[in-house]
Each structure stands twice: as structure tokens, then as C-alpha cells.
Motif scaffolding. Structure first.
Motif, PDB file in Angstrom:
ATOM      1  N   ASN A   1       0.863  -1.185   0.000  1.00 48.71           N
ATOM      2  CA  ASN A   1       0.000   0.000   0.000  1.00 48.71           C
ATOM      3  C   ASN A   1       0.896   1.229   0.000  1.00 48.71           C
ATOM      4  O   ASN A   1       1.322   1.703   1.055  1.00 48.71           O
ATOM      5  CB  ASN A   1      -0.909  -0.026   1.233  1.00 48.71           C
ATOM      6  CG  ASN A   1      -2.028  -1.032   1.088  1.00 48.71           C
ATOM      7  OD1 ASN A   1      -2.765  -1.018   0.099  1.00 48.71           O
ATOM      8  ND2 ASN A   1      -2.145  -1.929   2.060  1.00 48.71           N
ATOM      9  N   ASN A   2       1.173   1.704  -1.202  1.00 50.26           N
ATOM     10  CA  ASN A   2       2.146   2.792  -1.385  1.00 50.26           C
ATOM     11  C   ASN A   2       1.502   4.105  -1.826  1.00 50.26           C
ATOM     12  O   ASN A   2       2.043   5.172  -1.555  1.00 50.26           O
ATOM     13  CB  ASN A   2       3.190   2.326  -2.416  1.00 50.26           C
ATOM     14  CG  ASN A   2       4.061   3.462  -2.906  1.00 50.26           C
ATOM     15  OD1 ASN A   2       4.981   3.895  -2.211  1.00 50.26           O
ATOM     16  ND2 ASN A   2       3.776   3.978  -4.101  1.00 50.26           N
TER      17      ASN A   2
ATOM     18  N   LYS B   1      -0.922   9.256   8.441  1.00 48.46           N
ATOM     19  CA  LYS B   1       0.055   8.166   8.509  1.00 48.46           C
ATOM     20  C   LYS B   1       0.079   7.521   9.902  1.00 48.46           C
ATOM     21  O   LYS B   1       0.384   6.326  10.033  1.00 48.46           O
ATOM     22  CB  LYS B   1       1.440   8.685   8.102  1.00 48.46           C
ATOM     23  CG  LYS B   1       1.527   9.109   6.631  1.00 48.46           C
ATOM     24  CD  LYS B   1       1.301   7.943   5.657  1.00 48.46           C
ATOM     25  CE  LYS B   1       1.650   8.317   4.221  1.00 48.46           C
ATOM     26  NZ  LYS B   1       1.540   7.194   3.290  1.00 48.46           N
TER      27      LYS B   1
ATOM     28  N   ASN C   1       2.694  -1.498   4.432  1.00 48.82           N
ATOM     29  CA  ASN C   1       1.996  -0.223   4.395  1.00 48.82           C
ATOM     30  C   ASN C   1       3.040   0.888   4.423  1.00 48.82           C
ATOM     31  O   ASN C   1       3.808   0.997   5.391  1.00 48.82           O
ATOM     32  CB  ASN C   1       1.049  -0.089   5.583  1.00 48.82           C
ATOM     33  CG  ASN C   1      -0.121  -1.058   5.495  1.00 48.82           C
ATOM     34  OD1 ASN C   1      -0.578  -1.391   4.399  1.00 48.82           O
ATOM     35  ND2 ASN C   1      -0.595  -1.522   6.640  1.00 48.82           N
TER      36      ASN C   1
ATOM     37  N   SER D   1       4.157   4.038   5.327  1.00 48.67           N
ATOM     38  CA  SER D   1       3.798   5.070   6.290  1.00 48.67           C
ATOM     39  C   SER D   1       4.741   6.246   6.101  1.00 48.67           C
ATOM     40  O   SER D   1       5.080   6.614   4.959  1.00 48.67           O
ATOM     41  CB  SER D   1       3.881   4.474   7.701  1.00 48.67           C
ATOM     42  OG  SER D   1       3.604   5.435   8.688  1.00 48.67           O
TER      43      SER D   1
ATOM     44  N   LEU E   1      -6.925  -3.134   1.227  1.00 51.82           N
ATOM     45  CA  LEU E   1      -6.758  -4.308   2.101  1.00 51.82           C
ATOM     46  C   LEU E   1      -8.016  -5.174   2.081  1.00 51.82           C
ATOM     47  O   LEU E   1      -7.934  -6.400   1.929  1.00 51.82           O
ATOM     48  CB  LEU E   1      -6.483  -3.858   3.541  1.00 51.82           C
ATOM     49  CG  LEU E   1      -5.036  -3.540   3.884  1.00 51.82           C
ATOM     50  CD1 LEU E   1      -4.955  -2.764   5.197  1.00 51.82           C
ATOM     51  CD2 LEU E   1      -4.208  -4.827   3.970  1.00 51.82           C
TER      52      LEU E   1
ATOM     53  N   THR F   1      -6.111   2.807   1.867  1.00 52.95           N
ATOM     54  CA  THR F   1      -5.376   1.635   2.357  1.00 52.95           C
ATOM     55  C   THR F   1      -6.351   0.547   2.824  1.00 52.95           C
ATOM     56  O   THR F   1      -6.192  -0.635   2.493  1.00 52.95           O
ATOM     57  CB  THR F   1      -4.436   2.063   3.508  1.00 52.95           C
ATOM     58  OG1 THR F   1      -3.446   2.945   2.959  1.00 52.95           O
ATOM     59  CG2 THR F   1      -3.759   0.878   4.162  1.00 52.95           C
TER      60      THR F   1
ATOM     61  N   THR G   1      -2.047  -0.874  10.604  1.00 56.58           N
ATOM     62  CA  THR G   1      -1.030  -1.925  10.459  1.00 56.58           C
ATOM     63  C   THR G   1      -1.050  -2.858  11.672  1.00 56.58           C
ATOM     64  O   THR G   1      -1.075  -4.088  11.533  1.00 56.58           O
ATOM     65  CB  THR G   1       0.369  -1.285  10.315  1.00 56.58           C
ATOM     66  OG1 THR G   1       0.362  -0.414   9.184  1.00 56.58           O
ATOM     67  CG2 THR G   1       1.450  -2.343  10.163  1.00 56.58           C
TER      68      THR G   1
ATOM     69  N   ALA H   1       4.517  -1.592   8.786  1.00 54.60           N
ATOM     70  CA  ALA H   1       4.544  -0.214   8.287  1.00 54.60           C
ATOM     71  C   ALA H   1       6.002   0.181   8.087  1.00 54.60           C
ATOM     72  O   ALA H   1       6.870  -0.218   8.870  1.00 54.60           O
ATOM     73  CB  ALA H   1       3.875   0.720   9.296  1.00 54.60           C
TER      74      ALA H   1
ATOM     75  N   VAL I   1      -2.456   5.051   9.559  1.00 58.51           N
ATOM     76  CA  VAL I   1      -1.917   3.891   8.817  1.00 58.51           C
ATOM     77  C   VAL I   1      -1.152   2.974   9.772  1.00 58.51           C
ATOM     78  O   VAL I   1      -1.251   1.741   9.684  1.00 58.51           O
ATOM     79  CB  VAL I   1      -1.016   4.365   7.646  1.00 58.51           C
ATOM     80  CG1 VAL I   1      -0.188   3.209   7.076  1.00 58.51           C
ATOM     81  CG2 VAL I   1      -1.856   5.020   6.552  1.00 58.51           C
TER      82      VAL I   1
END
Ligand code: NAP
Length: 236
Positions: A78-79, A165, A135, A137, A118, A114, A172, A186, A168
């Protein structure tokens, strides 16, 4: 054979990660919200492309169907991300200027995107013998650093991007707890020269992609539920 999807991989850190993992033998899908940009990037690297806008349910569902038809998925990166609070002039909109709309747009891509990806790809990952999620982050996600005078990122004035983030990071940890058969981590790539920060970053994409590539290749005995940069563990 390991099959890997990288969201937002038509340029920047995602593109470099695609290059490296393809060289390492992964079958790589470049996810791109713009089909043509994705096609061109994939052609350059000799990998696959899939249209995937992380803010769009139908696009993500169609991408999941396409990759399932192509044989399934082992590694999800997940970029895709935005840092809208950095203006064209490089000035960061800080606490005095952040609006609910800016928070919402930032969270729509970085956080809800994200989770959307997922949710759509978990069934495919569950069928992999060695499922991995990375992930992407940011060091700016660290509450410890943000609250420690002098720590990296302490002086960063923005609100929306770091908050997204940090979310995120929690996502995670929660997913890693829920899916102990998966390696879900992450990563903080470091301040890297890309369009995200108007190319003001100090590292090359080769340096920035290092930890993403490393955590994409962890085996079943590797860490999960962690937060890492190229030097090791980052404080939450
Ligand atoms: P970048 O060059 O701007 O790349 C961002 C990628 O995300 C682009 O491919 C972009 O696509 C894509 N994207 C944006 N919104 C999307 C959406 N709705 N659906 C699908 N793709 C979307 O930036 P980068 O620096 O490589 O960033 C990659 C990740 O690293 C981000 O999560 C970022 O937060 C994180 N990160 C970067 C740094 C840094 O210093 N560069 C540091 C820490 C963390 P388009 O080309 O269509 O816009």
C-alpha cells in the motif's frame, strides 16, 4: 513464484520498488489510477499494469478480480499516497490553515484507500502460502518523535498528512493482530526526492525504496506489526 501488487507505482517510490522486486523475481503489478500512466510505467519495467484508484470502490474491486484471474496475490504494498498540505511553492499548510476538507481528502487516499485495498485483496492474500503486506507510512507518523523536541519531524508544521500516517500505523497493528498468518508492517522510507514533496527530499528513490523492498521480502518467520526504516525500528 511470488506475485506482488504495488499501489501508486507509476512513479516515485512505488515505481522504484516495482523495478527492484521485478529484478528479485517477483511477478509485479503496477497499480495506477491513470491506466495510460500505468501502462507506460509497466512497459518501461517489463511488468504488469492494473488500473487502480484507491479512492474508488469499483476500480479496486475490478483490480482484485483481474489479479485473482491472473493467479492470485502474495504481497500487497500500500504505497499510493498524497501530501496535499505541501503547496506548489513548497510551503506546508500548518495547524492554522488545515481544514476539515483537507483532512478528508488526505484521509480518503492515505487511510480509507489503504483499508479499501486491504479489504478487497485480503481474500486473495489468505490463499497465499506466505502473505505479506507493506503499508508505506512515514516518519512523520511517529507520535513519539512528534512530541519530542529536536526529534526528526518535530518541527514539521502540517497536521493532515502526519495524522493520516499515524492512522496507517494503527491500521497496520490491528491487521497484524487479526491476521497472524500474514507479515504486515509499516515502513518509513525517509525523506526522498519525489513529486510528493515537490522534489525537495534529500534521498534518492533507490535509498527510499530500500526498506519497502526489504519488508516486501520478509519470510513467514519475519517480523509483523512493526514500524521500520532502513536503520531498524521506528518509535511509535
Ligand atoms: P509520488 O512520486 O507522488 O507517488 C505517489 C503515487 O501515488 C503516484 O503514483 C500517484 O499517482 C499515486 N496516487 C495518488 N493518489 C492515488 C489514488 N487515489 N489512487 C492510486 N494511486 C494514487 O510520491 P512518493 O514519494 O513516491 O510516495 C509514495 C509513498 O511514500 C506515499 O505513501 C508517501 O506518503 C510515502 N512517503 C514518501 C516520502 C518521501 O519523502 N517521498 C517519505 C515518507 C513516506 P499519480 O501519478 O496518478 O498522481
Amino acid at each position: 513464484m511470488t506475485t506482488t501488487l504495488i499501489t501508486g507505482a507509476n512513479k516515485g517510490l512505488g515505481f522504484e520498488t516495482a523495478r527492484r522486486l521485478s529484478a528479485a523475481g517477483h511477478t509485479v503489478y503496477i497499480g495506477s489510477r491513470d491506466a495510460e500512466r500505468g501502462r507506460r510505467a509497466a512497459e518501461q519495467l517489463g511488468v504488469r499494469a492494473v488500473q487502480l484508484d484507491v479512492t474508488d470502490d469499483a476500480s479496486v474491486a475490478a483490480a482484485a478480480r483481474a489479479i485473482e484471474a491472473g493467479g492470485g496475490l502474495d504481497v500487497l504494498i500500500n504505497n499510493a499516497g498524497i501530501q496535499e498540505e505541501i503547496g506548489a511553492d513548497g510551503v506546508v499548510a500548518g495547524a492554522a490553515d488545515v481544514t476539515a476538507d483537507m483532512m478528508r481528502r488526505t484521509f480518503e487516499t492515505n487511510v480509507f484507500g489503504t483499508v479499501r485495498v486491504l479489504h478487497a485483496f485480503l481474500p486473495l492474500l489468505q490463499r497465499s502460502a506466505a502473505p505479506v503486506v507493506v503499508n508505506v507510512s512515514s516518519g512523520l507518523a511517529s507520535l513519539t518523535r512528534s512530541a519530542t523536541p529536536g526529534a526528526p519531524g518535530y518541527a514539521y508544521p502540517g497536521v493532515a498528512y502526519p495524522a493520516s500516517k499515524t492512522a496507517v500505523n494503527m491500521i497496520t497493528v490491528r491487521y497484524a493482530t487479526a491476521f497472524p498468518n500474514m507479515r504486515i508492517n509499516a515502513v518509513e522510507p525517509g525523506y526522498t526526492k519525489t513529486d510528493l514533496n515537490r522534489n525537495m527530499g534529500l534521498q534518492t528513490v533507490e535509498q527510499g525504496a530500500e526498506i519497502i523492498v526489504r519488508m516486501a521480502q520478509v519470510g513467514p518467520d519475519g517480523p509483523t506489526g512493526g514500524y521500520f526504516d532502513a536503520e531498524g525500528t521506528v518509535p511509535w
